[in-house]
Design a protein around this motif. Structure first.
Motif, short mmCIF file in Angstrom:
data_model
loop_
_atom_site.label_atom_id
_atom_site.label_comp_id
_atom_site.label_asym_id
_atom_site.label_seq_id
_atom_site.Cartn_x
_atom_site.Cartn_y
_atom_site.Cartn_z
N UNK A 148 -131.52 -23.34 2.67
CA UNK A 148 -131.57 -22.30 1.65
C UNK A 148 -130.32 -21.42 1.68
N UNK A 149 -129.71 -21.27 2.86
CA UNK A 149 -128.52 -20.45 2.99
C UNK A 149 -127.23 -21.25 2.82
N UNK A 150 -127.37 -22.49 2.37
CA UNK A 150 -126.17 -23.30 2.11
C UNK A 150 -125.63 -23.99 3.34
N UNK A 151 -126.52 -24.38 4.26
CA UNK A 151 -126.07 -25.03 5.49
C UNK A 151 -125.73 -26.50 5.30
N UNK A 152 -125.02 -27.04 6.29
CA UNK A 152 -124.66 -28.45 6.27
C UNK A 152 -123.19 -28.68 6.55
N UNK A 153 -122.86 -29.86 7.02
CA UNK A 153 -121.48 -30.16 7.41
C UNK A 153 -120.54 -30.26 6.21
N UNK A 154 -121.01 -30.72 5.07
CA UNK A 154 -120.15 -30.78 3.89
C UNK A 154 -119.78 -29.37 3.44
N UNK A 155 -120.73 -28.45 3.56
CA UNK A 155 -120.48 -27.06 3.16
C UNK A 155 -119.58 -26.32 4.14
N UNK A 156 -119.66 -26.66 5.42
CA UNK A 156 -118.92 -25.89 6.42
C UNK A 156 -117.56 -26.52 6.70
N UNK A 157 -117.41 -27.38 7.72
CA UNK A 157 -116.07 -27.97 7.91
C UNK A 157 -115.68 -28.91 6.79
N UNK A 158 -116.70 -29.50 6.13
CA UNK A 158 -116.41 -30.46 5.08
C UNK A 158 -115.69 -29.88 3.88
N UNK A 159 -115.97 -28.62 3.55
CA UNK A 159 -115.31 -28.04 2.37
C UNK A 159 -113.80 -27.92 2.60
N UNK A 160 -113.39 -27.77 3.88
CA UNK A 160 -111.96 -27.79 4.20
C UNK A 160 -111.35 -29.16 3.88
N UNK A 161 -112.04 -30.22 4.30
CA UNK A 161 -111.49 -31.57 4.09
C UNK A 161 -111.37 -31.87 2.59
N UNK A 162 -112.34 -31.41 1.82
CA UNK A 162 -112.28 -31.59 0.36
C UNK A 162 -111.08 -30.83 -0.20
N UNK A 163 -110.90 -29.60 0.24
CA UNK A 163 -109.79 -28.78 -0.25
C UNK A 163 -108.45 -29.39 0.10
N UNK A 164 -108.31 -29.87 1.32
CA UNK A 164 -107.05 -30.48 1.76
C UNK A 164 -106.74 -31.73 0.95
N UNK A 165 -107.75 -32.56 0.74
CA UNK A 165 -107.57 -33.78 -0.06
C UNK A 165 -107.04 -33.44 -1.45
N UNK A 166 -107.66 -32.48 -2.09
CA UNK A 166 -107.26 -32.12 -3.45
C UNK A 166 -105.88 -31.46 -3.46
N UNK A 167 -105.60 -30.63 -2.47
CA UNK A 167 -104.32 -29.93 -2.42
C UNK A 167 -103.16 -30.91 -2.23
#
Length: 388
Positions: A197-216
């Protein structure tokens, strides 16, 4: 390295006698919550910025708010069930730092904007891309600044990697891999990062960095999530949609493959020896590769390994920007980020910036990975914004 680490922990505090008055009106910062990231992301960085004042902190627990304020140099504190709103209602607060759990980002950022405050917002900005779009629409209508705090983007090291790729020295990009893992125990049992409910999970936490780096680094957005696999935190019903680790393969234009992996619970060696975090990005191009080690805390140590085909491998480091007056070798990613954020709020042109669409697109990609792996996106906030 020791010198950089020393000044990171013991920054030389500027005084009026040491130089001219600050170029802009000092900004009073208020922190929502006494989060563990706040000392690193705001307090230490603020100490060397002449235009930043650690004005207030709010926490649900009044005693915790008072102790946090005293320990970290905030001028005042707000506590209790109305503490967050009391901080927002204080007319002396110019900027709100929001490090609350992911699921509370939308509500309290919207409330901060309603109160007329600029917002430095921890990543990921919200649980959904639609919420991110709402935040930036409101900020624009009120002429306020909101920045999603992907601090790694503001450091010279990651920008140097991007500069190497954009120079075409290594030719066209073919494949980008980004990894961010942390040892078991980093997020202990009961941590908010395991709360759906609070937005937990690996994609949300360290994973959002990997998504950002890929796109950047690719300078483009994924067109498709080709594969995605995740492992739940536990077999308990409340964790069926909470991922502790994930892998994903994405396609981007033109003909780039992205490989992402994050783990919030890397198992110990032999069951008792903690593993070192893996925080790296590797880009394979037509004419060679470039690999960035430690994009999260490059001010402590990092390396940029460039391996052109048929040529000698070289290792670069970038702690400051060439030909730019702002910045010290010991400045952290957070300090560089704060410099850019204050510049933007003060009406100056920052060295680097993340525009609203960048944040919205990052959340769209996070949602797409969750759709593909079957865990489903995080739930939207129940908060409904009204002007009255």
């Amino acid at each position: 390295m020791l010198r950089r680490l020393y000044y990171t922990l013991n920054p030389p505090i500027p005084t009026k006698a040491a130089g001219a008055d600050p170029p802009g009106k000092p900004l009073n910062f208020g922190s929502l919550g006494a989060a563990t990231i706040t000392p690193w992301a705001l307090v230490h960085a603020a100490k060397t910025h002449p235009e930043v004042v650690l004005y207030a902190v709010a926490a649900r627990d009044t005693k915790r708010a008072e102790e946090f304020a005293k320990k970290h140099g905030f001028q005042r504190s707000f506590g209790g069930s109305t503490g967050y709103q009391d901080l927002l209602d204080d007319p002396k607060v110019d900027v709100v730092y929001n490090p609350l759990p992911n699921g509370l980002h939308f509500e309290w950022t919207m409330k901060a904007l309603k109160a007329g405050k600029h917002v430095l917002l921890e990543k990921p900005a919200t649980n959904t891309s639609a919420e991110a779009a709402q935040i930036f629409a409101l900020a624009e209508s009120k002429n306020l600044i909101v920045l999603e705090a992907f601090h790694y983007r503001f450091h010279p090291s990651m920008q140097r990697v991007k500069e190497i790729l954009d120079s075409k020295e290594l030719g066209a990009i073919q494949r980008i891999s980004a990894t961010f893992t942390v040892p078991s125990g980093t997020a202990a049992e009961g941590d908010i990062r395991w709360d759906y409910e609070l937005g937990g999970g690996s994609v949300m936490d360290p994973g959002c960095y990997t998504v950002s780096i890929l796109r950047y680094l690719a300078s483009s957005n994924p067109t498709e999530v080709l594969t995605a696999k995740a492992v739940p935190y536990s077999t308990r019903p409340e964790h069926k949609q909470v991922d502790k680790m994930f892998w994903a393969t994405l396609s981007l234009q033109p003909e780039i493959i992205g490989e992402l992996h994050a783990n919030l619970d890397e198992s110990k060696i032999f069951g008792f020896i903690p593993r070192f975090p893996t925080i790296s990005a590797k880009v394979q191009c037509e004419k060679g590769t470039v690999e960035m080690f430690n994009f999260l805390a490059p001010s402590i140590y990092h390396s940029i390994a460039v391996s052109p085909k048929g040529k000698r491998r070289r290792v670069e480091k970038a702690y400051t920007f060439k030909g730019v007056a702002k910045g010290e070798a010991w400045w952290t990613t957070y300090r560089y980020q704060l410099e850019a954020f204050v510049d933007k709020v003060q009406g100056r042109t920052p060295q680097h910036w993340l525009d609203p669409q960048d944040t919205i697109d990052n959340m769209k990609c996070v949602e797409a990975i969750y759709e593909k792996d079957g865990f489903g996106p995080r739930p939207p906030s129940k908060y409904i914004y009204t002007e009255d």
